[in-house]
Design an enzyme around this catalytic site. Structure first.
Site, PDB file in Angstrom:
ATOM      1  N   ARG A   1       0.862  -1.106  -0.034  1.00 16.72           N
ATOM      2  CA  ARG A   1      -0.204   0.161  -0.033  1.00 16.72           C
ATOM      3  C   ARG A   1       0.903   1.176  -0.242  1.00 16.72           C
ATOM      4  O   ARG A   1       1.664   1.294   0.773  1.00 16.72           O
ATOM      5  CB  ARG A   1      -0.934   0.018   1.267  1.00 16.72           C
ATOM      6  CG  ARG A   1      -1.863   1.337   1.244  1.00 16.72           C
ATOM      7  CD  ARG A   1      -2.728   0.955   2.514  1.00 16.72           C
ATOM      8  NE  ARG A   1      -2.157   0.922   3.574  1.00 16.72           N
ATOM      9  CZ  ARG A   1      -2.674   0.654   4.800  1.00 16.72           C
ATOM     10  NH1 ARG A   1      -4.048   0.550   4.781  1.00 16.72           N
ATOM     11  NH2 ARG A   1      -2.081   1.050   5.900  1.00 16.72           N
TER      12      ARG A   1
ATOM     13  N   THR B   1      -1.096   7.740  -1.240  1.00 17.00           N
ATOM     14  CA  THR B   1      -2.295   7.356  -1.813  1.00 17.00           C
ATOM     15  C   THR B   1      -3.377   6.363  -1.236  1.00 17.00           C
ATOM     16  O   THR B   1      -4.471   6.238  -1.255  1.00 17.00           O
ATOM     17  CB  THR B   1      -1.826   7.233  -3.099  1.00 17.00           C
ATOM     18  OG1 THR B   1      -1.816   5.789  -3.299  1.00 17.00           O
ATOM     19  CG2 THR B   1      -1.036   8.231  -3.795  1.00 17.00           C
TER      20      THR B   1
ATOM     21  N   ASP C   1       0.815  -3.506  12.736  1.00 18.06           N
ATOM     22  CA  ASP C   1       1.134  -4.069  11.260  1.00 18.06           C
ATOM     23  C   ASP C   1       1.428  -5.432  11.411  1.00 18.06           C
ATOM     24  O   ASP C   1       2.460  -5.881  12.071  1.00 18.06           O
ATOM     25  CB  ASP C   1       2.431  -3.308  11.099  1.00 18.06           C
ATOM     26  CG  ASP C   1       2.855  -3.699   9.489  1.00 18.06           C
ATOM     27  OD1 ASP C   1       3.053  -4.824   9.133  1.00 18.06           O
ATOM     28  OD2 ASP C   1       2.923  -2.581   8.618  1.00 18.06           O
TER      29      ASP C   1
ATOM     30  N   ASP D   1       4.915  -6.706  10.166  1.00 19.02           N
ATOM     31  CA  ASP D   1       5.999  -6.259  11.200  1.00 19.02           C
ATOM     32  C   ASP D   1       6.176  -7.280  12.331  1.00 19.02           C
ATOM     33  O   ASP D   1       7.075  -7.610  12.978  1.00 19.02           O
ATOM     34  CB  ASP D   1       5.925  -4.671  11.810  1.00 19.02           C
ATOM     35  CG  ASP D   1       6.580  -3.810  10.495  1.00 19.02           C
ATOM     36  OD1 ASP D   1       7.287  -4.252   9.705  1.00 19.02           O
ATOM     37  OD2 ASP D   1       6.068  -2.417  10.760  1.00 19.02           O
TER      38      ASP D   1
END
Length: 208
Positions: free
Chosen positions: A103, A107, A199, A202
């Site tokens: 991603r 944006t 995340d 992560d």
């Protein structure tokens, strides 16, 4: 929401709570991802087609069954990798095809960087694996790719989704079943699911 299935299984609720906790370290986080994938996989594959196959037991011949279709596991890199092992334990004959999507943080749109699918589909059913369905962009892009590839049946299997992302996926692909452990409250201004679990990539790979 049509075609959205949220599990109410007590084990899924229990393990998802552990997964969310900031006290859960990387090794345990990966183990929980695998375990949750197995449990969700059991529910997501409940309507797979079967062939009748008689089997000889030590005492008699009895009716038996085998999967009718070839199954493909399609983890969205990199967070989806953690779900593959759990599904493979349930369906050891499944093929694995990777899609690389990330991603863009400005944006919030998906960017494709890896796709090694062969010219013709080698499976009839694809299970897209991604722990987090946030903005929905990556899920829509993955479904677009698989439909263009010619797969007959596609399902999305994730752990947590945001309502905003679900709306995006359903608007683009209302025919695709979505199997989840939970639907959370909302996306924040950075496109992260709240309360979420941080995340997923992560936390699996220790890169936070």
């Amino acid at each position: 929401m049509n075609n959205v299935f949220v599990s109410n299984h007590p084990l899924i609720k229990h393990k998802l709570t552990l997964l969310r906790s900031t006290k859960t370290e990387h090794k345990k986080f990966r183990e929980l991802i695998r375990e949750l994938a197995m449990l969700l996989g059991y529910e997501a594959t409940a309507n797979l087609d079967l062939d009748d196959v008689p089997v000889q037991t030590p005492l008699a011949i009895t009716p038996g069954y085998r999967l009718h279709e070839e199954i493909g596991l399609v983890p969205i890199l990199r967070a989806g990798l953690g779900m593959v092992e759990g599904f493979h334990e349930m369906i050891p004959g499944a093929q694995v095809w990777h899609l690389g999507l990330y991603r863009d943080e400005k944006t919030l749109r998906p960017v494709s960087y890896y796709n090694k699918l062969p010219v013709e589909p080698t499976v009839q059913v694809c299970l897209i694996l991604d722990p987090m369905l946030a903005t929905g962009g990556s899920a829509v892009a993955a479904i677009d790719v698989l439909k263009e590839w010619g797969v007959k049946r596609i399902k999305f299997v994730g752990l947590i989704a945001a309502p905003e992302g679900l709306e995006v996926v359903q608007a683009a692909h209302p025919d695709i079943p979505i199997h989840l452990a939970a639907i959370d409250e909302h996306l924040n201004e950075h496109g992260f699911i709240v309360p979420g679990l941080g995340d997923a990539g992560d936390r699996q790979f220790g890169t936070a």
